[in-house]
Scaffold this motif. Structure first.
Motif, PDB file in Angstrom:
ATOM      1  N   GLY A  59       0.777  -1.240   0.000  1.00 52.46           N
ATOM      2  CA  GLY A  59       0.000   0.000   0.000  1.00 52.46           C
ATOM      3  C   GLY A  59       0.802   1.281   0.000  1.00 52.46           C
ATOM      4  O   GLY A  59       0.252   2.359  -0.194  1.00 52.46           O
ATOM      5  N   GLN A  60       2.097   1.190   0.173  1.00 48.03           N
ATOM      6  CA  GLN A  60       2.913   2.404   0.086  1.00 48.03           C
ATOM      7  C   GLN A  60       4.356   2.042  -0.240  1.00 48.03           C
ATOM      8  O   GLN A  60       4.847   0.969   0.140  1.00 48.03           O
ATOM      9  CB  GLN A  60       2.834   3.237   1.365  1.00 48.03           C
ATOM     10  CG  GLN A  60       3.278   2.528   2.622  1.00 48.03           C
ATOM     11  CD  GLN A  60       4.734   2.771   2.969  1.00 48.03           C
ATOM     12  OE1 GLN A  60       5.323   3.733   2.495  1.00 48.03           O
ATOM     13  NE2 GLN A  60       5.303   1.904   3.796  1.00 48.03           N
ATOM     14  N   ALA A  61       5.037   2.944  -0.983  1.00 43.93           N
ATOM     15  CA  ALA A  61       6.399   2.683  -1.444  1.00 43.93           C
ATOM     16  C   ALA A  61       7.441   3.438  -0.633  1.00 43.93           C
ATOM     17  O   ALA A  61       8.643   3.230  -0.841  1.00 43.93           O
ATOM     18  CB  ALA A  61       6.526   3.064  -2.919  1.00 43.93           C
ATOM     19  N   PHE A  62       7.018   4.297   0.277  1.00 43.28           N
ATOM     20  CA  PHE A  62       7.964   5.138   1.017  1.00 43.28           C
ATOM     21  C   PHE A  62       9.004   4.299   1.758  1.00 43.28           C
ATOM     22  O   PHE A  62       8.671   3.356   2.488  1.00 43.28           O
ATOM     23  CB  PHE A  62       7.218   6.031   2.009  1.00 43.28           C
ATOM     24  CG  PHE A  62       8.132   6.964   2.761  1.00 43.28           C
ATOM     25  CD1 PHE A  62       8.617   8.112   2.157  1.00 43.28           C
ATOM     26  CD2 PHE A  62       8.522   6.681   4.063  1.00 43.28           C
ATOM     27  CE1 PHE A  62       9.466   8.969   2.835  1.00 43.28           C
ATOM     28  CE2 PHE A  62       9.370   7.524   4.760  1.00 43.28           C
ATOM     29  CZ  PHE A  62       9.845   8.678   4.134  1.00 43.28           C
ATOM     30  N   ASP A  63      10.262   4.631   1.534  1.00 50.02           N
ATOM     31  CA  ASP A  63      11.403   4.005   2.211  1.00 50.02           C
ATOM     32  C   ASP A  63      11.578   2.526   1.861  1.00 50.02           C
ATOM     33  O   ASP A  63      12.302   1.809   2.554  1.00 50.02           O
ATOM     34  CB  ASP A  63      11.295   4.174   3.725  1.00 50.02           C
ATOM     35  CG  ASP A  63      12.667   4.202   4.402  1.00 50.02           C
ATOM     36  OD1 ASP A  63      13.630   4.638   3.747  1.00 50.02           O
ATOM     37  OD2 ASP A  63      12.768   3.763   5.555  1.00 50.02           O
ATOM     38  N   LYS A  64      10.921   2.070   0.795  1.00 51.13           N
ATOM     39  CA  LYS A  64      11.075   0.690   0.352  1.00 51.13           C
ATOM     40  C   LYS A  64      12.148   0.622  -0.746  1.00 51.13           C
ATOM     41  O   LYS A  64      12.189   1.462  -1.641  1.00 51.13           O
ATOM     42  CB  LYS A  64       9.752   0.136  -0.189  1.00 51.13           C
ATOM     43  CG  LYS A  64       8.614   0.136   0.835  1.00 51.13           C
ATOM     44  CD  LYS A  64       8.895  -0.824   1.968  1.00 51.13           C
ATOM     45  CE  LYS A  64       7.771  -0.824   3.005  1.00 51.13           C
ATOM     46  NZ  LYS A  64       6.538  -1.427   2.478  1.00 51.13           N
ATOM     47  N   LYS A  65      12.989  -0.394  -0.678  1.00 47.18           N
ATOM     48  CA  LYS A  65      14.068  -0.550  -1.651  1.00 47.18           C
ATOM     49  C   LYS A  65      13.536  -1.179  -2.938  1.00 47.18           C
ATOM     50  O   LYS A  65      13.001  -2.286  -2.922  1.00 47.18           O
ATOM     51  CB  LYS A  65      15.186  -1.410  -1.055  1.00 47.18           C
ATOM     52  CG  LYS A  65      16.319  -1.741  -2.019  1.00 47.18           C
ATOM     53  CD  LYS A  65      17.197  -0.558  -2.333  1.00 47.18           C
ATOM     54  CE  LYS A  65      18.274  -0.933  -3.362  1.00 47.18           C
ATOM     55  NZ  LYS A  65      19.233  -1.928  -2.893  1.00 47.18           N
ATOM     56  N   VAL A  66      13.696  -0.433  -4.051  1.00 44.53           N
ATOM     57  CA  VAL A  66      13.192  -0.878  -5.352  1.00 44.53           C
ATOM     58  C   VAL A  66      14.362  -0.985  -6.325  1.00 44.53           C
ATOM     59  O   VAL A  66      15.117  -0.027  -6.507  1.00 44.53           O
ATOM     60  CB  VAL A  66      12.147   0.104  -5.912  1.00 44.53           C
ATOM     61  CG1 VAL A  66      11.675  -0.347  -7.292  1.00 44.53           C
ATOM     62  CG2 VAL A  66      10.963   0.230  -4.952  1.00 44.53           C
ATOM     63  N   ALA A  67      14.509  -2.141  -6.950  1.00 51.43           N
ATOM     64  CA  ALA A  67      15.545  -2.337  -7.966  1.00 51.43           C
ATOM     65  C   ALA A  67      14.930  -2.147  -9.346  1.00 51.43           C
ATOM     66  O   ALA A  67      13.920  -2.786  -9.669  1.00 51.43           O
ATOM     67  CB  ALA A  67      16.152  -3.731  -7.853  1.00 51.43           C
ATOM     68  N   VAL A  68      15.519  -1.282 -10.151  1.00 51.24           N
ATOM     69  CA  VAL A  68      15.045  -1.020 -11.514  1.00 51.24           C
ATOM     70  C   VAL A  68      16.095  -1.512 -12.500  1.00 51.24           C
ATOM     71  O   VAL A  68      17.231  -1.028 -12.507  1.00 51.24           O
ATOM     72  CB  VAL A  68      14.770   0.485 -11.725  1.00 51.24           C
ATOM     73  CG1 VAL A  68      14.527   0.774 -13.205  1.00 51.24           C
ATOM     74  CG2 VAL A  68      13.565   0.915 -10.899  1.00 51.24           C
TER      75      VAL A  68
ATOM     76  N   VAL B 112      11.569   7.455 -11.872  1.00 46.21           N
ATOM     77  CA  VAL B 112      11.421   8.814 -11.328  1.00 46.21           C
ATOM     78  C   VAL B 112      10.140   8.924 -10.504  1.00 46.21           C
ATOM     79  O   VAL B 112      10.130   9.532  -9.422  1.00 46.21           O
ATOM     80  CB  VAL B 112      11.445   9.847 -12.476  1.00 46.21           C
ATOM     81  CG1 VAL B 112      11.044  11.229 -11.971  1.00 46.21           C
ATOM     82  CG2 VAL B 112      12.830   9.905 -13.107  1.00 46.21           C
ATOM     83  N   GLN B 113       9.047   8.342 -10.999  1.00 44.72           N
ATOM     84  CA  GLN B 113       7.786   8.394 -10.250  1.00 44.72           C
ATOM     85  C   GLN B 113       7.908   7.691  -8.901  1.00 44.72           C
ATOM     86  O   GLN B 113       7.417   8.193  -7.879  1.00 44.72           O
ATOM     87  CB  GLN B 113       6.669   7.754 -11.066  1.00 44.72           C
ATOM     88  CG  GLN B 113       6.191   8.578 -12.256  1.00 44.72           C
ATOM     89  CD  GLN B 113       4.907   8.014 -12.847  1.00 44.72           C
ATOM     90  OE1 GLN B 113       3.912   7.818 -12.143  1.00 44.72           O
ATOM     91  NE2 GLN B 113       4.923   7.735 -14.141  1.00 44.72           N
ATOM     92  N   LEU B 114       8.553   6.543  -8.879  1.00 40.28           N
ATOM     93  CA  LEU B 114       8.716   5.810  -7.622  1.00 40.28           C
ATOM     94  C   LEU B 114       9.623   6.572  -6.659  1.00 40.28           C
ATOM     95  O   LEU B 114       9.379   6.598  -5.448  1.00 40.28           O
ATOM     96  CB  LEU B 114       9.278   4.418  -7.900  1.00 40.28           C
ATOM     97  CG  LEU B 114       8.297   3.454  -8.575  1.00 40.28           C
ATOM     98  CD1 LEU B 114       9.016   2.208  -9.055  1.00 40.28           C
ATOM     99  CD2 LEU B 114       7.158   3.087  -7.615  1.00 40.28           C
ATOM    100  N   ASN B 115      10.652   7.192  -7.183  1.00 37.04           N
ATOM    101  CA  ASN B 115      11.512   8.028  -6.342  1.00 37.04           C
ATOM    102  C   ASN B 115      10.703   9.166  -5.729  1.00 37.04           C
ATOM    103  O   ASN B 115      10.880   9.512  -4.557  1.00 37.04           O
ATOM    104  CB  ASN B 115      12.662   8.583  -7.180  1.00 37.04           C
ATOM    105  CG  ASN B 115      13.623   9.429  -6.372  1.00 37.04           C
ATOM    106  OD1 ASN B 115      14.444   8.923  -5.618  1.00 37.04           O
ATOM    107  ND2 ASN B 115      13.539  10.745  -6.525  1.00 37.04           N
ATOM    108  N   GLY B 116       9.779   9.718  -6.512  1.00 36.81           N
ATOM    109  CA  GLY B 116       8.927  10.790  -6.013  1.00 36.81           C
ATOM    110  C   GLY B 116       7.987  10.344  -4.911  1.00 36.81           C
ATOM    111  O   GLY B 116       7.542  11.164  -4.096  1.00 36.81           O
ATOM    112  N   LEU B 117       7.681   9.042  -4.874  1.00 38.63           N
ATOM    113  CA  LEU B 117       6.831   8.491  -3.811  1.00 38.63           C
ATOM    114  C   LEU B 117       7.635   8.129  -2.566  1.00 38.63           C
ATOM    115  O   LEU B 117       7.077   7.607  -1.599  1.00 38.63           O
ATOM    116  CB  LEU B 117       6.100   7.248  -4.317  1.00 38.63           C
ATOM    117  CG  LEU B 117       5.047   7.466  -5.414  1.00 38.63           C
ATOM    118  CD1 LEU B 117       4.470   6.126  -5.864  1.00 38.63           C
ATOM    119  CD2 LEU B 117       3.944   8.388  -4.934  1.00 38.63           C
ATOM    120  N   GLY B 118       8.931   8.387  -2.612  1.00 41.04           N
ATOM    121  CA  GLY B 118       9.776   8.118  -1.448  1.00 41.04           C
ATOM    122  C   GLY B 118      10.450   6.780  -1.448  1.00 41.04           C
ATOM    123  O   GLY B 118      11.097   6.405  -0.465  1.00 41.04           O
ATOM    124  N   ALA B 119      10.314   6.017  -2.535  1.00 40.59           N
ATOM    125  CA  ALA B 119      10.992   4.733  -2.624  1.00 40.59           C
ATOM    126  C   ALA B 119      12.501   4.955  -2.750  1.00 40.59           C
ATOM    127  O   ALA B 119      12.958   5.970  -3.278  1.00 40.59           O
ATOM    128  CB  ALA B 119      10.482   3.941  -3.824  1.00 40.59           C
TER     129      ALA B 119
END
Length: 438
Positions: A313-322, A344-351
């Motif tokens: 439900g939220q991406a903030f502070d979650k580690k995402v590999a692209v 860029v969008q995920l970075n904007g959500l705090g990921a």
């Protein structure tokens, strides 16, 4: 022949090197000193398979040189215009500033008998306007339009051995015959190998290129629209595409559902086509292209939504590999790249995004320095809670669960290009999601 190429960006650099490789004597001209310096040293200023090799061989032969001085074109008899036509700021129309400037700069160096050949993708009506300018300034000179059909990653092959050639030439019979003869000599190798040739008028030649791009964009967005239905219906869009692709009227190519198209051509070209139709009073004929564009952009948002959903439900502070930043494999082009846009969008959500790509990192870093870039898949997936495959480079297509599962913090993966084996990943315990596949 003695040829000049005005504009040494992606199109111009490839065209100049390929023409020299075919045996012509070529000078490429551009105002960008750093670009000319790199090309003069045999270094390609962008990644394109095969280009460094023909730059080296053509330069070594003495048939290819580059310059910032437009006067260098004086000895040439055929002058290709290969500058960009980007989207105007605040508008969907094509910006003709560079094409017009290239022709204006070329005029003082033209002579009777010279042929100016446009290769840039332009709004219909441009060639007729520029032909009048050329003929008024230099009596005896002429203009033709010879659209390019390059695929990034295959541009060298597509230039040396094109799948078709199109000449848009004057309606004056004598000028048309002279222009055709000159272009036939330029492309003698391809024509000798049986490459289909269409000789037509200016407007048709201009419309061929933009229509081809519009059709491809429509085909891609069609299957992506179907994938939206497949997702909620529990169908498999890849198997559906296989089935309809057997129909010879449809064909399987460009029916790969995923995160959509990008690059420097399709997005801006379909918008410019619609804008030109509006200017011609026939905007209603191309209103469907607005939906093609909307479907394409919606695929990017769909991936972002899937990431948020899979992360609880939220991406903030979650580690995402692209994995992947270029808009397509075998290219370092990040223009309107769906992969980079999603990062860029995920970075904007705090990921916490760790992004990698075999060749596009430097370009992506220059445009979006706020992202965290790493050089390898291993670095990207380290402690990742979700992995996104967004550009189908061969090394990413070949990934298996065993390659990365010991490094990740969570066994979640989104296959944005539908290139991995879902049974393999699911049987290894991964939460595997794809575009339009159950």
């Amino acid at each position: 022949m003695k040829i000049s190429v005005v504009g040494c960006g992606y199109l111009g650099a490839v065209h100049a090197a390929a023409m020299a490789e075919l045996g012509h004597t070529v000078v490429g001209v551009d105002v960008d000193e750093r670009k000319i310096e790199a090309l003069s040293e045999g270094r390609a200023p962008f990644f394109e398979p095969g280009l460094p090799e023909i730059l080296t061989s053509a330069s070594a032969s003495g048939r290819l040189r580059f310059s910032t001085d437009m006067a260098e074109v004086a000895d040439a008899t055929v002058h290709f215009i290969a500058v960009g036509t980007p989207q105007k700021p605040g508008s969907h129309s094509a910006d003709m500033t560079y094409v017009d400037a290239a022709v204006d700069a070329l005029l003082p160096h033209l002579k009777a008998g010279d042929l100016v050949v446009g290769k840039s993708t332009v709004p219909v009506g441009t060639a007729a306007r520029l032909a009048a300018t050329v003929k008024a300034a230099v009596p005896g000179a002429d203009l033709a339009w010879n659209p390019e059909f390059l695929r990034e990653g295959f541009a060298v092959k597509d230039t040396i051995s094109p799948d078709r050639l199109v000449y848009g030439i004057s309606d004056d019979a004598d000028l048309a015959a002279t222009a055709k003869a000159a272009l036939d000599e330029v492309y003698s190798k391809a024509l000798g190998e049986g490459t289909p040739l269409v000789v037509t008028d200016y407007a048709t030649a201009e419309l061929v290129k933009i229509s081809a791009n519009a059709f491809l964009a429509t085909k891609i967005s069609f299957i992506n629209a179907i994938s939206e239905i497949a997702e909620v219906a529990g169908a498999n869009v890849s198997e559906l595409a296989d089935a309809i692709g057997y129909d010879a009227r449809i064909g399987r190519r460009f029916l790969n559902a995923g995160i959509g198209f990008g690059g420097g051509c399709l997005p801006k070209d379909i918008r410019a086509f619609g804008a030109r139709a509006e200017e011609l009073g026939r905007g209603e004929a191309l209103t469907f292209l607005k939906e093609v564009d909307a479907i394409n952009l919606r695929r990017r948002q769909r991936v972002v939504d899937m990431v948020v959903e899979m992360l609880g439900g939220q991406a903030f502070d979650k580690k995402v590999a692209v994995l992947g930043l270029a808009f397509k494999p075998d290219s370092d082009d990040i223009r309107d790249s769906p992969a980079l846009d999603i990062a860029v969008q995920l970075n904007g959500l705090g990921a916490v995004v760790s992004a990698t790509d075999p060749h596009a990192i430097s370009n992506a870093k220059a445009k979006h320095p706020q992202l965290h870039f790493v050089e390898s898949v291993g670095e990207a997936v380290a402690h990742a809670e979700i992995v996104l495959l967004l550009t189908e480079w061969s090394e990413y297509r070949a990934l298996t669960p065993a390659d990365i599962e010991s490094a990740v913090a969570g066994k979640r993966i989104i296959d944005g290009r539908n290139v991995l084996s879902s049974p393999e990943w699911r049987s290894a315990g991964w939460d595997y999601r794809a575009m339009g596949r159950p």
